[in-house]
Design a protein around this motif. Structure first.
Motif: not given
Length: 658
Positions: A322, A324, A333-335
């Motif tokens: 991924k 991020k 924190l996010s994708d």
């Protein structure tokens, strides 16, 4: 003579007179329309508006004139009036498709903060097979360079994704290159993982020199990053450290810390350095001397590698399967993407100058250019500044290209443009000027003559000389005063510093508004192709009369629509919220003269500013007429999977006919 005959005669005369009046109105309307178009193409938007309004006074139903009046309003900064004119066409279902799209984008940009939006879905614009793609470098002109670890090649693409060139290092080929950055000395710096060295190459991809400190040899150099102070960093995989070098290749220091088990990605930011650790699955922060500050990301990562900035407060982290992002303010924190479930080992993600996300997957051997899906149906926004027919039959079209957020589109070439005249496609067109490749500046130095500036009279000379020293051949400067009436003191290319002496020490008054002065300063810039900037020297005194004749929004839109930045040098340690608003919206700078760098760097920032301005040139398809026939020019842009369109036009100039 019979009564019936007299009635018929009177009716005939009335019809004749009425017909003559109608024809006269038509002629007058066309004549004023012609002047409106000519003024518009000269950048004289106030006169253009006046002529179009007069044209409508003769023929109020002419929709073509309403369209052009709207365009003239828009360029002079009166966006509300422009939308009003265009709405007349929309209400009658007579608006061209490109205008509907333009109105939609303009209206959206004038709503809630346009950049605060969430990505619906990332989609692939294009991809390239790159054997063991390890990293990518985005360049300011829209090009990008992808590193092939396995093939030992650097592949350079243009903004359309077409291969420009491949580099292998020249006489001494790369030995498993891993990352690349730009050198401050020109050319690039490449890390060679298996070669245990750092190589400096020129713009042709040929090695100039390679380094590997004898007293502290590298072992598997990987990711690279540089700061603005003339240093670069490299993660040294085998030695579990990060090394700092100057731009000549001299080792400055090594960052070794108990919190660093296996450093991978590195990102220099000012006097700080972010380092990713693939074993601890963290991102750490160090100062420029290698002192540990804190752990920035402590959880949520699987195998962090390449780091970059998405924006000023957001890190992009390549993390295994991924990509991020981590917000430094909210600490969320996010994708971003998993490449639609295909990702295997994402090693780097960067945002290019056009807002696309460039990503490399090492295991897949793929390079991807990704975009937010909404940008595809949002399309491109095209503004035609003017059409010049002065060298007829050679026609020049000056235009600006933006995305739906108002951000410039960089790196377009001939293949992206289609031009038509009166619905006939022009065969050959050439991009003869790109704002992104131009580093010349046309500046208006605007001196506030308010009485509060008088105590700083002697500083004005120092300011002008400081700017003078930063000018290069081809730059242009106008010196303008904002007094009882705005006035152009001088206009020249270089050596304007002494012109400030023409301002008398007794010129300072309790002046009224600043709006007219900014408008005059803008008018001296609008005809030029260079990057445009107004630098206002003021104490920042705020007055109720500042924006009376022209509203704050109108001045702001005038500058933005004509790609003009406003920068301010404050002579006193205060701020003017209204002026600061325009500075922020137009992409300028604010400085307090007696703090930090003062005036230094303002012109440099403008030189480096992104620009979506282009000039297209083509040979007209039409024959010379009597100068009365209006010619419509349509420009269509196809940029990978995004498109935009606009139209303008011209009359053949009279001097061509003589």
């Amino acid at each position: 003579m019979s009564k019936r005959f007299l009635i018929l005669l009177l009716l005939s005369l009335s019809t004749l007179i009425f017909s003559q009046d109608v024809e006269l109105n038509r002629i007058n309307a066309l004549d004023e329309f012609k002047w409106g178009v000519k003024f518009y193409n000269q950048g004289l938007y106030e006169k253009s508006v006046f002529s179009f309004e007069r044209s409508l006074s003769y023929d109020s139903l002419d929709l073509r004139t309403h369209l052009w009046l709207g365009q003239a309003y828009f360029m002079k900064g009166d966006v509300e009036a422009a939308l009003g004119e265009w709405s007349l066409l929309q209400e009658k279902d007579e608006a061209p498709i490109w205008l509907d799209k333009a109105v939609e984008i303009i209206s959206a940009r004038r709503g809630v903060i346009n950049r605060m939006y969430s990505v619906e879905e990332w989609v692939t614009l294009y991809s390239k097979d790159i054997n063991r793609a390890s990293s990518v470098l985005s360049l300011n002109n829209g090009d990008s360079i992808i590193v092939s670890f396995m093939d030992g090649l650097l592949t350079k693409l243009n903004s359309n994704g077409a291969v420009i060139e491949t580099y292998n290092g020249g006489f001494e080929p790369f030995d498993k290159p891993f990352d690349i950055i730009e050198s401050d000395n020109g050319g690039y710096i490449v890390s060679e993982f298996m070669g245990d060295r750092i190589s400096f190459i020129n713009d042709l991809g040929i090695k100039i020199k390679s380094i590997n400190p004898n007293d502290s040899p590298l072992s598997g150099p990987g990711f690279l990053s540089k700061n603005s102070s003339g240093y670069f960093y490299v993660s040294d995989w085998g030695n579990r450290r990060v090394c700092k070098f100057d731009m000549d290749g001299n080792l400055i220091l090594s960052i070794i810390n108990e919190n660093l088990k296996r450093p991978t990605g590195v990102l220099a930011a000012g006097d700080e350095v972010y380092i990713a650790d693939s074993v601890n699955k963290t991102v750490l922060l160090f100062d420029e001397s290698g002192n540990y500050i804190k752990t920035v990301v402590s959880s949520g990562l699987d195998s962090p590698e390449g780091l970059s900035f998405k924006d000023e407060v957001t890190l992009l982290i390549a993390d295994g399967v991924k990509l991020k992002e981590f917000n430094l303010n909210s600490r969320v924190l996010s994708d971003v993407t998993d490449l639609q479930g295909k990702a295997s080992r994402i090693t780097k993600g960067v945002v290019d100058v056009n807002g696309n996300t460039l990503t490399t997957d090492f295991n897949l051997g793929e390079f991807y250019s990704l975009t937010d899906i909404s940008s595809l149906y949002g399309g491109l926004y095209v503004v035609i500044d003017r059409v010049s027919s002065i060298n007829f039959p050679k026609i020049d079209v000056e235009l600006q290209v933006y995305n739906r957020l108002g951000e410039p589109i960089i790196g377009l070439d001939n293949s992206n443009f289609l031009i038509s005249e009166n619905n006939r496609v022009v065969g050959t067109r050439d991009v003869v000027f790109k704002g992104s490749d131009n580093n010349l500046v046309n500046m208006s130095l605007l001196i506030d003559l308010d009485s509060t500036v008088a105590p700083y009279y002697n500083n004005l000379y120092d300011i002008s000389k400081a700017f003078d020293s930063e000018l290069i051949a081809g730059d242009r400067v106008s010196l303008i005063t904002a007094g009882e009436y705005p006035e152009v003191v001088s206009s020249r290319k270089l050596n304007f510093g002494n012109d400030i002496l023409e301002i008398d020490n007794n010129s300072f008054i309790d002046r009224d508004g600043i709006d007219l002065s900014i408008k005059l300063a803008a008018s001296t810039l609008i005809p030029s192709r260079e990057k445009r900037e107004i630098v206002l020297v003021t104490t920042g005194v705020q007055k109720e009369s500042d924006f009376v004749q022209y509203s704050l929004n109108e001045i702001n839109d005038l500058l933005i629509n004509n790609r003009i930045s406003l920068s301010i040098i404050y002579l006193e340690d205060r701020n003017n919220p209204e002026l600061d608003y325009i500075v922020k919206q137009s992409g300028g700078s604010t400085r307090y003269l007696f703090d930090g760098p003062g005036t230094k760097g303002i012109i440099t920032k403008e030189r480096e500013k992104k620009s979506g301005f282009y000039v297209l040139s083509f040979d007209s398809l039409k024959n010379i007429d009597n100068g009365e026939q209006f010619t419509t020019v349509e420009v269509e842009i196809d940029f990978i999977r995004k498109s935009g369109r606009s139209e303008s036009g011209y009359f053949v100039p009279v001097k061509v006919l003589e």
